[in-house]
Write a protein that holds these residues in place. Structure first.
Motif, short mmCIF file in Angstrom:
data_model
loop_
_atom_site.label_atom_id
_atom_site.label_comp_id
_atom_site.label_asym_id
_atom_site.label_seq_id
_atom_site.Cartn_x
_atom_site.Cartn_y
_atom_site.Cartn_z
N PHE A 54 7.99 45.15 9.67
CA PHE A 54 7.11 45.68 8.62
C PHE A 54 7.89 46.72 7.84
N ARG A 55 8.50 46.27 6.74
CA ARG A 55 9.32 47.15 5.89
C ARG A 55 10.39 47.87 6.72
N GLY A 56 10.95 47.12 7.68
CA GLY A 56 12.01 47.67 8.50
C GLY A 56 11.56 48.62 9.58
N ARG A 57 10.25 48.77 9.77
CA ARG A 57 9.73 49.71 10.76
C ARG A 57 9.13 48.94 11.93
N GLU A 58 9.22 49.55 13.11
CA GLU A 58 8.58 48.98 14.29
C GLU A 58 7.24 49.68 14.48
N LEU A 59 6.18 48.94 14.24
CA LEU A 59 4.84 49.51 14.34
C LEU A 59 4.06 48.80 15.44
N THR A 60 2.99 49.42 15.85
CA THR A 60 2.05 48.81 16.79
C THR A 60 0.78 48.45 16.04
N GLY A 61 0.38 47.20 16.15
CA GLY A 61 -0.90 46.77 15.58
C GLY A 61 -2.00 46.92 16.61
N TRP A 62 -3.17 47.34 16.16
CA TRP A 62 -4.31 47.54 17.05
C TRP A 62 -5.40 46.55 16.68
N TYR A 63 -5.80 45.74 17.66
CA TYR A 63 -6.68 44.60 17.41
C TYR A 63 -8.02 44.74 18.12
N SER A 64 -9.06 44.38 17.40
CA SER A 64 -10.38 44.20 17.99
C SER A 64 -10.95 42.93 17.37
N PRO A 65 -10.70 41.76 17.98
CA PRO A 65 -11.07 40.49 17.36
C PRO A 65 -12.55 40.40 17.00
N LEU A 66 -12.80 39.83 15.84
CA LEU A 66 -14.18 39.58 15.44
C LEU A 66 -14.85 38.63 16.41
N ASP A 67 -14.09 37.68 16.94
CA ASP A 67 -14.56 36.78 17.99
C ASP A 67 -13.67 37.00 19.20
N ARG A 68 -14.24 37.63 20.23
CA ARG A 68 -13.47 38.06 21.40
C ARG A 68 -13.58 37.03 22.51
N GLY A 69 -12.45 36.72 23.14
CA GLY A 69 -12.47 35.82 24.27
C GLY A 69 -12.71 36.57 25.57
N ILE A 70 -13.70 36.14 26.33
CA ILE A 70 -13.95 36.71 27.66
C ILE A 70 -14.19 35.56 28.64
N LEU A 71 -13.93 35.83 29.89
CA LEU A 71 -14.19 34.84 30.93
C LEU A 71 -15.29 35.38 31.85
N PRO A 72 -16.52 34.88 31.72
CA PRO A 72 -17.57 35.32 32.66
C PRO A 72 -17.15 34.97 34.08
N LEU A 73 -17.35 35.91 34.99
CA LEU A 73 -16.87 35.70 36.35
C LEU A 73 -17.56 34.52 37.03
N ASP A 74 -18.78 34.21 36.59
CA ASP A 74 -19.47 33.06 37.17
C ASP A 74 -19.27 31.80 36.32
N GLY A 75 -18.36 31.88 35.34
CA GLY A 75 -18.15 30.75 34.44
C GLY A 75 -16.79 30.08 34.59
N LEU A 76 -15.99 30.53 35.55
CA LEU A 76 -14.66 29.94 35.74
C LEU A 76 -14.80 28.48 36.18
N ARG A 77 -14.09 27.60 35.50
CA ARG A 77 -14.13 26.18 35.82
C ARG A 77 -12.92 25.82 36.67
N VAL A 78 -13.18 25.40 37.88
CA VAL A 78 -12.12 24.98 38.79
C VAL A 78 -12.37 23.53 39.16
N THR A 79 -11.56 22.64 38.60
CA THR A 79 -11.73 21.22 38.89
C THR A 79 -11.29 20.91 40.31
N ARG A 80 -11.67 19.73 40.78
CA ARG A 80 -11.29 19.33 42.13
C ARG A 80 -9.77 19.27 42.27
N SER A 81 -9.10 18.73 41.25
CA SER A 81 -7.64 18.64 41.32
C SER A 81 -6.99 20.02 41.31
N LEU A 82 -7.54 20.95 40.51
CA LEU A 82 -7.00 22.31 40.49
C LEU A 82 -7.24 22.99 41.82
#
Length: 231
Positions: A54-82
């Motif tokens: 960024f114009r020759g500078r090392e910066l840190t970007g700070w993100y708060s996604p409009l659509d955030r990914g989360i994994l509900p603890l009771d929603g983990l999908r574990v197939t038989r093969s996995l």
């Protein structure tokens, strides 16, 4: 410096009120990037990523996604093969953090973003007991895959995962299954944040929620006790 609980005085004031954040995933950039600054971000619903060139500078970007990914603890999908595959691995915790984060940051991986600043800050947070790694090992003890992330109260912010393509098929998934077990072992409804949903993560049960809902869940999660990480 933050303490082991992730307390950082004034954290909520660092990024200002969410009502004033821009209508984009990237809400700001900074030249400063310290362990204290990172914890202030997570407690505010924001996470850092390097911004190179960024114009020759090392910066840190700070993100708060409009659509955030989360994994509900009771929603983990574990197939038989996995489920059969992950039995091949032995799970350890915090025994190889340095190797996990460096292999997650392998520059040969597509989309690599972990640089020396990330290594320094997250290593400091690991030494403070705030960042943890979960490792999946082969029967002979080799590191086949793993993940790392930030644990503050009932929030676990997953940062990155990897698997060894030769010996580690599904090893990162094995580490994720183990992490979900750790977070939910005592029945607390902790928040597992994965930043963005991808097709791969969606296949494992990751869902999207909007920013406002994420911040609401975060405020609840931060009041919960942290999970117990052990080998």
């Amino acid at each position: 410096m933050v303490d082991r609980s992730g307390v950082f005085p004034g954290a909520s004031a660092v990024f200002g009120p969410p009502s004033r954040w821009p209508d984009s995933d990237l809400i700001g950039m900074s030249e400063d990037f310290t362990p204290e600054f990172a914890i202030a971000g997570y407690r505010s619903g924001v996470f850092p990523m390097p911004q190179h060139g960024f114009r020759g500078r090392e910066l840190t970007g700070w993100y708060s996604p409009l659509d955030r990914g989360i994994l509900p603890l009771d929603g983990l999908r574990v197939t038989r093969s996995l489920r059969k595959m992950i039995k091949r691995y032995t799970i350890t915790v915090d025994t190889a953090f340095d190797e996990v984060i460096r292999r997650c940051g392998d520059p040969r991986r597509p989309g690599g973003w972990i640089d020396d600043r990330i290594l320094d800050v997250y290593t400091a947070l690991h030494e403070a007991g705030i960042v943890h790694s979960v490792e999946a090992r082969t029967d002979d003890g080799r590191l086949a895959g793993g993940l790392y992330g930030v644990s503050i109260g009932g929030l676990f912010a997953g940062e990155s995962m990897f698997h060894d393509p030769v010996i580690g098929r599904d090893a990162s998934k094995a580490a994720l299954v183990a992490l979900v077990g750790i977070l939910g072992a005592d029945g607390q409804q902790r928040l597992l944040d994965v930043q963005w949903q991808t097709p791969h993560l969606a296949s494992l049960g990751v869902i999207e929620i909007d920013r406002e809902e994420y911040l609401r869940r975060l405020s609840v999660a931060l009041q919960l006790p942290p999970p117990v990480f052990g080998s």
